[in-house]
Structures are given as structure tokens and as C-alpha cells.
Write an enzyme that holds these catalytic residues in place. Sequence first.
Site, short mmCIF file in Angstrom:
data_model
loop_
_atom_site.label_atom_id
_atom_site.label_comp_id
_atom_site.label_asym_id
_atom_site.label_seq_id
_atom_site.Cartn_x
_atom_site.Cartn_y
_atom_site.Cartn_z
N GLU A 1 -28.97 -27.83 29.12
CA GLU A 1 -30.40 -28.13 29.20
C GLU A 1 -31.10 -27.86 27.88
O GLU A 1 -31.87 -28.69 27.39
CB GLU A 1 -31.04 -27.31 30.32
CG GLU A 1 -32.54 -27.49 30.45
CD GLU A 1 -32.91 -28.93 30.72
OE1 GLU A 1 -33.40 -29.61 29.79
OE2 GLU A 1 -32.68 -29.39 31.84
N ASP B 1 -32.92 -30.51 25.37
CA ASP B 1 -34.30 -30.35 24.91
C ASP B 1 -34.40 -30.38 23.40
O ASP B 1 -35.17 -31.16 22.81
CB ASP B 1 -34.87 -29.02 25.43
CG ASP B 1 -35.17 -29.03 26.91
OD1 ASP B 1 -35.09 -30.10 27.53
OD2 ASP B 1 -35.49 -27.95 27.45
N ASP C 1 -36.28 -34.39 39.50
CA ASP C 1 -35.12 -35.29 39.63
C ASP C 1 -34.77 -35.57 41.08
O ASP C 1 -33.71 -36.13 41.36
CB ASP C 1 -33.89 -34.66 38.96
CG ASP C 1 -34.01 -34.60 37.45
OD1 ASP C 1 -35.01 -35.11 36.91
OD2 ASP C 1 -33.11 -34.02 36.81
N SER D 1 -35.42 -34.10 32.43
CA SER D 1 -35.21 -33.15 31.34
C SER D 1 -34.97 -33.86 30.02
O SER D 1 -35.01 -33.23 28.97
CB SER D 1 -34.02 -32.24 31.64
OG SER D 1 -34.38 -31.22 32.51
#
Length: 580
Positions: free
Chosen positions: A294, A298, A384, A496
Amino acid sequence: MKRNHRFALPLPSPRRLACAVPLVFAAAAAHATTDWVDTHTKAFLTGPQLMARSAVPSLELADGEITDIVVTLNLRNAGQLRQLAHDVNQPGNAHYRQYLTPEQFLDSYAPTEAQVKSVVDYLRKNGFVNVQVAPNRLLVSARGTAGTAKTAFNTSLVHYQDASRSGFVNASKAQVPRALGAAVGSVLGLQNVARARPMLRIGNVAKPQALAAGTATGHYPKEFPGLYNATGVPAAAGVTVGIITMGGVSQTLKDLEQFTSSNGYGTVTTQTVETNGTGTPGSYNDDQKDLVGEWNLDSQSIVGSAGGQVGKLIFYMADLNAAGNTGLTQAFNRAVSDNVAKVINVSLGWCETDADKDGTIDAEEPIFTVAAAQGQTFSVSSGDEGVYECNNRGFPNGTNYTVPWPAASPHVLAIGGTTLYTTSTGAFSNETVWNDGLDPAGKLWATGGGVSTILPAPVWQSGSNRRLPDVSFDAAPSTGAYIYEHGQLQLEGGTSLAAPIFTGLWARLLAANGTSLGFPAGRLYRAIPSNPSLVRYDVVLGNNGYQGSGYKANTGWDYATGFGSLSITNLNELIRSGGF
């Protein structure tokens, strides 16, 4: 006057309980001698819910079990602050771009030093240690035990277990003595079964697929500026960008270095900030199972979308072991009290009704309001799970639609997801609603969107409640981003990805126009209907539900993708002309 809050009364010595109901009865008896008022932390589960959902009888936690809590304090002049957050971002207003400074916040809106002292003294009197006050005085953190929490907040903590999660929850509303009632908003850390999760979806690296809608293929982050018409805007050199994480980022920093080197970018200046306060132990190790990917998604997507340059990436790291989402509240507040990053990425979310129960919304909405008043923009993934955020994490449940927090806040930008199609030459073609349908376990994977059942609509939206998302960008794993992870390229998507794409593109606009652009939601809602060229693509195909459920994309704003994606060069031209 009794306030709407959430906790119960202290019980005698720890004891076994057959169910949660006796806790409530015992709490009621204590009211005869103590004048308690409710906080905004409700009973996380009622007695009947505990009995119905627990596989074994509920047991009260032993008095000595360690627990870290955060007491949130109420704003002064909260209504005036909300008005200011609107006015400073409203062209033509006398206060336009006269953003709030941290010093002004302390003078006019923060809890008073006397209120803070009363809370600190109360915690210490009841046995809490490592008591820490946030710089903006909104949060007071402390370490205690189940016993000190029960005594101080008039509620018992009980073991909880169901088919998917286990931990502890508070059996009744959290309360404080009436003398503290005006100061205390909520008490966080009294449950650890509901937690935010990354809005990440791993894809399978595959050859490009030529479909009726166009070519579906993965993209390197450096391609997103071209795909969203941003190459006419300078890179985001000099702009500080914040990223909210859970736990540490040591592997992410290594992978970011490989990403920049492989793409011919210069080294990105980074900073890591532990946000649980000084003097209190916290966990800032990497979570290799779920979270490294994650933070890689990002950081690499932000830098690529920003044109390969940012002034600095600041990772505001939440304590990985904090109960519930207490660590995230502290991380949000640190990013706002620092007031250094003018755009802050949040690729995390969780059910808004759970966030309401445990007091998180009451704690964090003031933080996001301060951010908007300071001219900061939180870019937040819209989820999501399609329309089923609170339904067992995406498992369809008819027309019982729900949305995530913090995307539901009216003081953040909620970023939804699309499937991005290109031409045979790799140029932008079109977008549809991201919806991968059900996975083998029966869970829906699709962009989040809908109507909050808790948060009011901001003035720039119609209706009575907050609607999301605001805008959308690429999120489908099949058309997602190639990200370096432990030296290997991995195809990743989810909202994300959509949120950091916007974060990097907005950083470019900040670099081109100065960091005084502020929180743009209201201006986007005014400008887009009269300037269609601001929209890169108005998504009109697809829905975010299953078998007829969910919301369909339509011309203009819709619950599936908001306004669709943005044309960054066109938006920049409108900004420079004074029309935004």
C-alpha cells in the site's frame, strides 16, 4: 444537560460474565452515586448483539490488561470554524485565502489550557500514565489498563469474537464526570475489532487486452500525467506531500529509491514521523503482509503523477498496535497540526457506522475541518467494496448501501475509481466504472460511492447528506500501476491507486500556482458544470453494485464516479485565468 455519548459505569472487581447484559445493569446502579454524562463513544456492541455474535460467553477483560486511550476534546467556537473553513476557500469572500494559522487556531478554536489540564489531571488521578497532549490541544493520549478505563469512563471492556474477528469492545457508552462534560468529545481505544484497511487490489500481470472499450493494460506511474493531460503543468518540485500510513515504511523507502532510479528521477527527500506522542511506546515496524504494498503504491504513484519530483514526502506513521483506529486519528491530527503538507494522501478506510460508534467521527471531523480552514487538502480513497462497505467488507446485501470513513467527511476529497482504457498507441481512450464483480469468496470489488447516513451535505453539494465520490481516477487492477515491491514489479489497483494519482496531480497544480490553492471541493463543484473541458472523461458506463444493485454512471456527477476524471492542464489554465 446530558449529551449524546457512549459508555457505561465502573464495576467492582473483575469478574466473569455470562453475557454483556449484566454490565449494563451494574452500570445503571452506579448512577445512583455518580453524576456521569455521555461522551460521543457509544457502546460498540449492545448486550443482545454481543450474545448473538459471540461464539463463547463474553468475559470482562482482566483489570490489569494494558490499553492505550485517546481522549478527544471539543472545539471552541466550532460553528465559526466551520464557517471559516468555507469562507477561506470561497472566491469573492472577504476571507478568501486568508487561511487559518496554527497560532490562530490555538487562540480562537482549540480547547483551553484549563480544559486540557482538567482532563490530564483526571486521567492521572485514575491511574493513567504517559499522559501526552497534542500540540493543538485536540487530543490527550495516555496508557492505562482495562481497570483504569472502567473506573475513568464508566464502562467495561469485554472480549469479543465472531467468525471474522476477535478482540475487545466497550459494553456501554463511555462517560465522564459532568465537570468534564463540556470539554470531552469522545474516548478512543476502547475497541480493537474494527480497523481501517488499505484500499488496495492486487492485479495479475498480463498482456494488454484489446476490448470493445479500448485496450486494458497496466501503466507505469510516469504515464499518468500524459493520460490525465498534465504534461502541460510543471512537475511538483518544492511541494511537500503527506502520506498517512499504519506502521513503518523502511521497505517502502528502499522500493521508492529503486523506482526513482529506474525511471531516471532524482532522489526524493523523505521524512518519517511517529505520531503517537513522545514518551509512549508505539509500533512502527513494517507490516510485510498487507501494508508495504500500500505505501509503495501511494508513494510511487504520487511521485510518478507529480512528474518525478516533489519537495518532500512526509510519511505520517500511525502506531500499528494502537487499539481500533486511535493511531490514525493521531496521524491525521499530526499532519494538520504540523500544517506543512498542503496535500495529504489517505488510501485507507472503514465502515462509517463503526467510526460513528466508537467516537472516531466525532474526533476526526474537527481535524478535517481545521485542515480545510488551513488550506490543506486530504485526498481519500472512496473504498473498494462498491456500495457494501459495512456489509461484511463487500459481500452484497441487496439495497443496504453503505460508505466508508473518512471518505464520507465533507472536508475531504473522496476519490473514486475507474477502469482506464487506452488506444492501440497507448493514448487515453475512455473510462468506465471500476467493477471487477465478485471474487471466488463472493466479495464485491468495485469503486465505493453512495450517500453517508451520518455526515451532512456540504454547502457545495445538493441533498441533506454527504455524497461521494467527488472525482475518480484509474483504479482497476487490470489497468492499474506497475509498482516496485521488494525489487519486483507488481500490478496494483483499487481506489488506493486513484487517491495518490489525484494527490500527485494536485501537487503539480500547487507547484504551478503556489500553495494557496486551498481545499478545492466547492470550486470544483461550481466550475465543472460550466466548464466541461475540466473533465478528462465523464464516465457514463458501468455501476458499482452487483446484479442490478448499486449506482449507475450517468452524464455529469453520479454516485459511481463523481464528476469522473480531471484534465489537469485545462484545470490549470482556469486557475491561472482567475476562474477557479
